[in-house]
Motif scaffolding. Structure first.
Motif, PDB file in Angstrom:
ATOM      1  N   GLY A   1      42.779  32.420  30.864  1.00  0.00           N
ATOM      2  CA  GLY A   1      44.155  32.836  31.098  1.00  0.00           C
ATOM      3  C   GLY A   1      44.516  32.272  32.564  1.00  0.00           C
ATOM      4  N   PHE A   2      43.728  32.155  33.530  1.00  0.00           N
ATOM      5  CA  PHE A   2      44.208  31.616  34.801  1.00  0.00           C
ATOM      6  C   PHE A   2      44.651  30.185  34.572  1.00  0.00           C
ATOM      7  CE2 PHE A   2      43.095  29.383  38.611  1.00  0.00           C
ATOM      8  CZ  PHE A   2      43.738  30.319  39.672  1.00  0.00           C
ATOM      9  N   ALA A   3      43.936  29.357  33.904  1.00  0.00           N
ATOM     10  CA  ALA A   3      44.261  27.927  33.457  1.00  0.00           C
ATOM     11  C   ALA A   3      45.646  27.826  32.926  1.00  0.00           C
ATOM     12  CB  ALA A   3      43.186  27.091  33.019  1.00  0.00           C
ATOM     13  N   ALA A   4      45.784  28.759  31.914  1.00  0.00           N
ATOM     14  CA  ALA A   4      46.809  28.749  30.873  1.00  0.00           C
ATOM     15  C   ALA A   4      48.308  28.618  31.810  1.00  0.00           C
ATOM     16  CB  ALA A   4      47.033  29.826  29.996  1.00  0.00           C
ATOM     17  N   VAL A   5      48.535  29.928  32.537  1.00  0.00           N
ATOM     18  CA  VAL A   5      49.527  29.916  33.439  1.00  0.00           C
ATOM     19  C   VAL A   5      49.495  29.143  34.525  1.00  0.00           C
ATOM     20  CG1 VAL A   5      50.894  31.709  34.310  1.00  0.00           C
ATOM     21  CG2 VAL A   5      49.010  32.419  32.806  1.00  0.00           C
ATOM     22  N   GLY A   6      48.194  28.804  34.997  1.00  0.00           N
ATOM     23  CA  GLY A   6      48.211  28.087  36.356  1.00  0.00           C
ATOM     24  C   GLY A   6      48.691  26.693  36.161  1.00  0.00           C
ATOM     25  N   THR A   7      48.357  26.159  34.999  1.00  0.00           N
ATOM     26  CA  THR A   7      48.682  24.510  34.644  1.00  0.00           C
ATOM     27  C   THR A   7      50.274  24.530  34.685  1.00  0.00           C
ATOM     28  OG1 THR A   7      46.637  24.479  33.350  1.00  0.00           O
ATOM     29  CG2 THR A   7      48.372  22.738  33.251  1.00  0.00           C
ATOM     30  N   LEU A   8      51.021  25.553  34.000  1.00  0.00           N
ATOM     31  CA  LEU A   8      52.382  25.534  33.742  1.00  0.00           C
ATOM     32  C   LEU A   8      53.082  25.713  35.296  1.00  0.00           C
ATOM     33  CD1 LEU A   8      54.666  25.926  31.586  1.00  0.00           C
ATOM     34  CD2 LEU A   8      54.627  28.104  32.228  1.00  0.00           C
ATOM     35  N   LEU A   9      52.598  26.768  35.977  1.00  0.00           N
ATOM     36  CA  LEU A   9      53.144  27.044  37.409  1.00  0.00           C
ATOM     37  C   LEU A   9      52.910  25.999  38.393  1.00  0.00           C
ATOM     38  CD1 LEU A   9      52.978  30.864  37.731  1.00  0.00           C
ATOM     39  CD2 LEU A   9      54.736  29.408  36.761  1.00  0.00           C
ATOM     40  N   ALA A  10      51.607  25.296  38.144  1.00  0.00           N
ATOM     41  CA  ALA A  10      51.295  24.267  39.174  1.00  0.00           C
ATOM     42  C   ALA A  10      52.431  22.973  38.768  1.00  0.00           C
ATOM     43  CB  ALA A  10      50.025  23.739  39.057  1.00  0.00           C
ATOM     44  N   THR A  11      52.539  22.657  37.602  1.00  0.00           N
ATOM     45  CA  THR A  11      53.692  21.701  37.334  1.00  0.00           C
ATOM     46  C   THR A  11      54.827  21.877  38.036  1.00  0.00           C
ATOM     47  OG1 THR A  11      52.371  21.626  35.217  1.00  0.00           O
ATOM     48  CG2 THR A  11      54.535  20.165  35.501  1.00  0.00           C
ATOM     49  N   MET A  12      55.032  23.084  37.975  1.00  0.00           N
ATOM     50  CA  MET A  12      56.505  23.496  38.794  1.00  0.00           C
ATOM     51  C   MET A  12      56.494  23.186  40.199  1.00  0.00           C
ATOM     52  SD  MET A  12      57.946  27.406  37.764  1.00  0.00           S
ATOM     53  CE  MET A  12      58.206  27.354  36.154  1.00  0.00           C
ATOM     54  N   ALA A  13      55.229  23.914  40.578  1.00  0.00           N
ATOM     55  CA  ALA A  13      55.161  24.018  42.131  1.00  0.00           C
ATOM     56  C   ALA A  13      54.980  22.524  42.631  1.00  0.00           C
ATOM     57  CB  ALA A  13      53.924  24.760  42.655  1.00  0.00           C
ATOM     58  N   ALA A  14      54.430  21.745  41.934  1.00  0.00           N
ATOM     59  CA  ALA A  14      54.202  20.333  42.411  1.00  0.00           C
ATOM     60  C   ALA A  14      55.505  19.530  42.680  1.00  0.00           C
ATOM     61  CB  ALA A  14      53.537  19.422  41.451  1.00  0.00           C
TER      62      ALA A  14
END
Lengths: 232, 223
Positions: free
Chosen positions: B142-155
């Motif tokens: 769950g962490f990696a699923a949302v995290g990957t999406l939001l990290a792309t945004m944050a980057a």
């Protein structure tokens, strides 16, 4: 734009009149609550504020989907305007709730004991993050795209958050119990009218906020034309 | 099949890069270790039963260390223009999402795998149990699923390192709550039936957010 301002005038008048009627109903028509006393009257404005908050975030979610499908700037404007109104009304619900909670629960904001308060805390944090995200992006188109995605993801997490907070609470003793909603007929009528009034107020504010954003866009366009004119 | 091959190719690329530099794993590991040390000092003074705070400490450590990984994994792609290369490759964009997601899952899981024995020693608890490992796995998905999406945004934003936790933590709350509850339940030896709803919530979150992120990722990398 002309059509917009005519709609705006009309909505201003309607929500203004409704607000006066709502005030009359709340303070003069609705009977005094037996146990809580006059402080209960906050409820007529508190619940509609919370409702408008949730509804506004739902509109942001829908506007996000619409933006990603069509890429029309209009939907982005609706999305962030609605999120702004949502934050304002959620904050209002928190403040009015505190006024009610102090005499009734003897604490301003016992958010760790009551799942709804905790959900509101999380909601505010989520939408603060939404505005931070917008502030840290420069490109308008990218800003709209990212904000739309975040609005969707954020709203999708809200039901799960609420569920988990409620289950989490269940293991603790129930400190506060609101009991049934023993509303008499005039109280119910007042409440429903306030709900309608606040929803109307939401649409009025949304229309004005969208119009404002469009004017900002127009001014930006004019500025650009002016600068390029000077150079060329 | 082709989809899987391409996804695995992206994962392999990240693994290979990591094997050569070893910078991500080592920094995540040291960071997690430091967190455990700090937590055990700060709680040791007051708490009588360590098992009561252990689930919270565990998941906060995983979440913080995981954030480090997510930030690194995606900002490196964007900084060095590698994402453009990936976008040029003849494949669907969702492949990139799944590739990066699996890579993050792999690296975070590797750190967790090393951390669990250390946790068991420091807190004097037996954490290597099947039920617990399942919880860790589902929570990390769950962490990696949302995290990957939001990290792309944050980057893509100006304030990268700050932006990711601000965006991620309020969304990830159901995962943290249910994972902590499951962990505490398993440690207390509660019957499985009284924990099943937390497990369902965790699985539900994983499915919903894998689907949402998969659909939304396209819109983040276009343009």
């Amino acid at each position: 734009m002309n059509r917009d301002s005519r709609w705006g005038d009309w909505l201003n008048a309607v929500s203004g009149v409704m607000m006066i009627v709502a005030l009359y109903l709340v303070f003069l028509y609705a009977p005094r609550e037996a146990t809580m006393g006059d402080v209960q009257r906050i409820f007529y404005f508190h619940v509609p504020s919370a409702w408008v908050g949730f509804f506004a975030f739902f509109v942001t979610f829908l506007a996000g989907i619409a933006y990603l499908r069509g890429g029309k700037r209009r939907w982005d404007v609706v999305g962030f305007s609605s999120a702004e109104i949502g934050v304002a009304f959620t904050a209002m619900a928190v403040i009015t709730g505190s006024f009610w909670a102090k005499p009734t629960w003897n604490a301003w904001w016992p958010w760790q004991q009551e799942p709804r308060l905790m959900l509101v805390t999380i909601l505010l944090l989520i939408y603060f993050a939404y505005f931070m995200l917008r502030a840290f992006l420069q490109d308008e188109e990218q800003k709209a795209r990212f904000a739309a995605v975040y609005g969707i993801v954020a709203f999708a997490s809200v039901p799960l958050t609420f569920l988990s907070i409620r289950w989490w609470q269940r293991l603790h003793p129930v400190v506060f119990d609101r009991g049934g909603t023993g509303l008499t007929r005039p109280m119910l009528l007042t409440f429903l009218f306030c709900l309608l009034t606040f929803t109307m107020l939401y649409f009025t504010l949304l229309l004005h906020r969208v119009r404002l954003a469009r004017l900002v866009d127009e001014v930006e366009g004019l500025k650009k034309r002016l600068y390029s004119g000077e150079r060329g | 099949m082709q989809f899987l091959n391409k996804t695995l190719a992206i994962v392999w690329k990240d693994v290979l890069a990591e094997l050569r530099t070893k910078e991500m794993f080592s920094s995540m590991f040291v960071f997690a270790l430091l967190l455990v040390v700090i937590f055990s000092f700060s709680f040791d003074l007051r708490v009588e039963k360590v098992a009561e705070v252990a689930p919270g400490v565990l998941w906060v450590t995983f979440a913080f260390a995981g954030t480090l990984q997510l930030n690194r994994a995606l900002s490196a792609e964007i900084e060095e223009g590698r994402l453009d290369g990936l976008l040029l490759a003849p494949m669907e964009r969702s492949t990139i999402y799944f590739g990066k997601m699996l890579g993050n899952l792999l690296f975070i899981s590797a750190t967790e795998a090393v951390m669990l024995p250390i946790f068991s020693v420091v807190f004097n608890l037996n954490l290597i149990r099947p039920a617990f490992l399942l919880t860790v796995f589902l929570g990390t998905v769950g962490f990696a699923a949302v995290g990957t999406l939001l990290a792309t945004m944050a980057a893509n934003t100006r304030a990268r390192e700050v932006m990711l936790p601000v965006l991620l933590f309020p969304i990830i709350l159901p995962v943290v709550i249910s994972a902590v509850k499951l962990t505490a339940g398993i440690l207390d030896g509660l019957p499985w039936a009284s924990l099943a709803h937390w497990l369902r919530l965790l699985i539900g979150f994983d499915i919903i957010f894998l689907a949402v992120s998969y659909m939304a990722f396209d819109y983040l990398v276009q343009g």
